[in-house]
Scaffold this motif. Structure first.
Motif, PDB file in Angstrom:
ATOM      1  N   MET A   1       0.855  -1.166   0.000  1.00 39.52           N
ATOM      2  CA  MET A   1       0.000   0.000   0.000  1.00 39.52           C
ATOM      3  C   MET A   1       0.906   1.235   0.000  1.00 39.52           C
ATOM      4  O   MET A   1       1.941   1.260   0.632  1.00 39.52           O
ATOM      5  N   LYS A   2       0.467   2.269  -0.691  1.00 40.61           N
ATOM      6  CA  LYS A   2       1.241   3.506  -0.747  1.00 40.61           C
ATOM      7  C   LYS A   2       0.700   4.508   0.261  1.00 40.61           C
ATOM      8  O   LYS A   2      -0.503   4.589   0.484  1.00 40.61           O
ATOM      9  N   GLU A   3       1.617   5.258   0.864  1.00 43.53           N
ATOM     10  CA  GLU A   3       1.240   6.170   1.940  1.00 43.53           C
ATOM     11  C   GLU A   3       1.967   7.506   1.779  1.00 43.53           C
ATOM     12  O   GLU A   3       3.083   7.571   1.275  1.00 43.53           O
ATOM     13  N   TYR A   4       1.310   8.570   2.241  1.00 42.50           N
ATOM     14  CA  TYR A   4       1.904   9.903   2.232  1.00 42.50           C
ATOM     15  C   TYR A   4       1.426  10.641   3.479  1.00 42.50           C
ATOM     16  O   TYR A   4       0.237  10.609   3.800  1.00 42.50           O
ATOM     17  N   ILE A   5       2.347  11.303   4.173  1.00 40.52           N
ATOM     18  CA  ILE A   5       1.993  12.073   5.358  1.00 40.52           C
ATOM     19  C   ILE A   5       2.108  13.557   5.015  1.00 40.52           C
ATOM     20  O   ILE A   5       3.141  14.014   4.527  1.00 40.52           O
ATOM     21  N   HIS A   6       1.021  14.273   5.259  1.00 36.82           N
ATOM     22  CA  HIS A   6       0.904  15.683   4.873  1.00 36.82           C
ATOM     23  C   HIS A   6       0.627  16.526   6.112  1.00 36.82           C
ATOM     24  O   HIS A   6      -0.169  16.147   6.956  1.00 36.82           O
ATOM     25  N   PHE A   7       1.291  17.681   6.217  1.00 36.06           N
ATOM     26  CA  PHE A   7       1.034  18.619   7.312  1.00 36.06           C
ATOM     27  C   PHE A   7       0.260  19.797   6.749  1.00 36.06           C
ATOM     28  O   PHE A   7       0.715  20.477   5.832  1.00 36.06           O
ATOM     29  N   PHE A  15      -2.347   9.770   4.280  1.00 33.34           N
ATOM     30  CA  PHE A  15      -3.140   9.324   3.137  1.00 33.34           C
ATOM     31  C   PHE A  15      -2.646   7.961   2.684  1.00 33.34           C
ATOM     32  O   PHE A  15      -1.437   7.733   2.615  1.00 33.34           O
ATOM     33  N   ASN A  16      -3.576   7.070   2.370  1.00 27.43           N
ATOM     34  CA  ASN A  16      -3.262   5.773   1.787  1.00 27.43           C
ATOM     35  C   ASN A  16      -4.103   5.587   0.536  1.00 27.43           C
ATOM     36  O   ASN A  16      -5.324   5.767   0.586  1.00 27.43           O
ATOM     37  N   ALA A  30      -7.848   6.672   1.515  1.00 25.62           N
ATOM     38  CA  ALA A  30      -8.188   6.709   2.938  1.00 25.62           C
ATOM     39  C   ALA A  30      -7.303   7.761   3.592  1.00 25.62           C
ATOM     40  O   ALA A  30      -6.098   7.805   3.350  1.00 25.62           O
ATOM     41  N   SER A  31      -7.909   8.620   4.389  1.00 24.20           N
ATOM     42  CA  SER A  31      -7.129   9.617   5.124  1.00 24.20           C
ATOM     43  C   SER A  31      -7.417   9.454   6.611  1.00 24.20           C
ATOM     44  O   SER A  31      -8.542   9.164   7.004  1.00 24.20           O
ATOM     45  N   SER A  32      -6.390   9.642   7.411  1.00 21.67           N
ATOM     46  CA  SER A  32      -6.572   9.531   8.857  1.00 21.67           C
ATOM     47  C   SER A  32      -5.837  10.668   9.557  1.00 21.67           C
ATOM     48  O   SER A  32      -4.738  11.051   9.168  1.00 21.67           O
ATOM     49  N   ILE A  37     -10.892   8.370  10.549  1.00 20.95           N
ATOM     50  CA  ILE A  37     -10.555   7.815   9.246  1.00 20.95           C
ATOM     51  C   ILE A  37     -11.680   8.127   8.273  1.00 20.95           C
ATOM     52  O   ILE A  37     -12.852   7.939   8.590  1.00 20.95           O
ATOM     53  N   SER A  38     -11.302   8.597   7.087  1.00 15.22           N
ATOM     54  CA  SER A  38     -12.263   8.859   6.014  1.00 15.22           C
ATOM     55  C   SER A  38     -11.796   8.140   4.767  1.00 15.22           C
ATOM     56  O   SER A  38     -10.593   8.085   4.495  1.00 15.22           O
ATOM     57  N   VAL A  39     -12.724   7.602   4.005  1.00 16.43           N
ATOM     58  CA  VAL A  39     -12.423   6.984   2.724  1.00 16.43           C
ATOM     59  C   VAL A  39     -13.263   7.706   1.684  1.00 16.43           C
ATOM     60  O   VAL A  39     -14.493   7.673   1.748  1.00 16.43           O
ATOM     61  N   LEU A  40     -12.574   8.373   0.753  1.00 13.68           N
ATOM     62  CA  LEU A  40     -13.265   9.175  -0.246  1.00 13.68           C
ATOM     63  C   LEU A  40     -12.734   8.892  -1.643  1.00 13.68           C
ATOM     64  O   LEU A  40     -11.590   8.456  -1.812  1.00 13.68           O
TER      65      LEU A  40
END
Length: 74
Positions: A1-7, A15-16, A30-32, A37-40
């Motif tokens: 799974m790919k992931e990114y952390i945003h400030f 984000f995944n 998916a964002s947490s 957690i939200s899936v959009l």
């Protein structure tokens, strides 16, 4: 799974990418943050820096090139 952390100037959001459909130009992400957690579904857009989706009330560009492959923790 790919992931990114945003400030976003207030908090960190992880984000995944759950699913990406290049033909239909749609991504399920998916964002947490702060225990929520939200899936959009997002429309995939593109500019000279690559493919991205817009997030939040200020439509921040989140580029798929910034995502990294992460190993699952069991």
């Amino acid at each position: 799974m790919k992931e990114y952390i945003h400030f976003d100037t207030e908090k960190y959001i992880t984000f995944n990418v759950v699913y990406k459909d290049d033909e239909r130009k749609l991504a399920i992400v998916a964002s947490s943050s702060e225990g929520k957690i939200s899936v959009l579904e997002y429309e995939i857009k593109e500019d000279s820096n690559g493919e991205y989706f817009e997030y939040g009330r200020f439509f921040e560009k989140i580029y798929f090139n910034d995502f990294e492959e992460v190993k699952e923790v069991i």
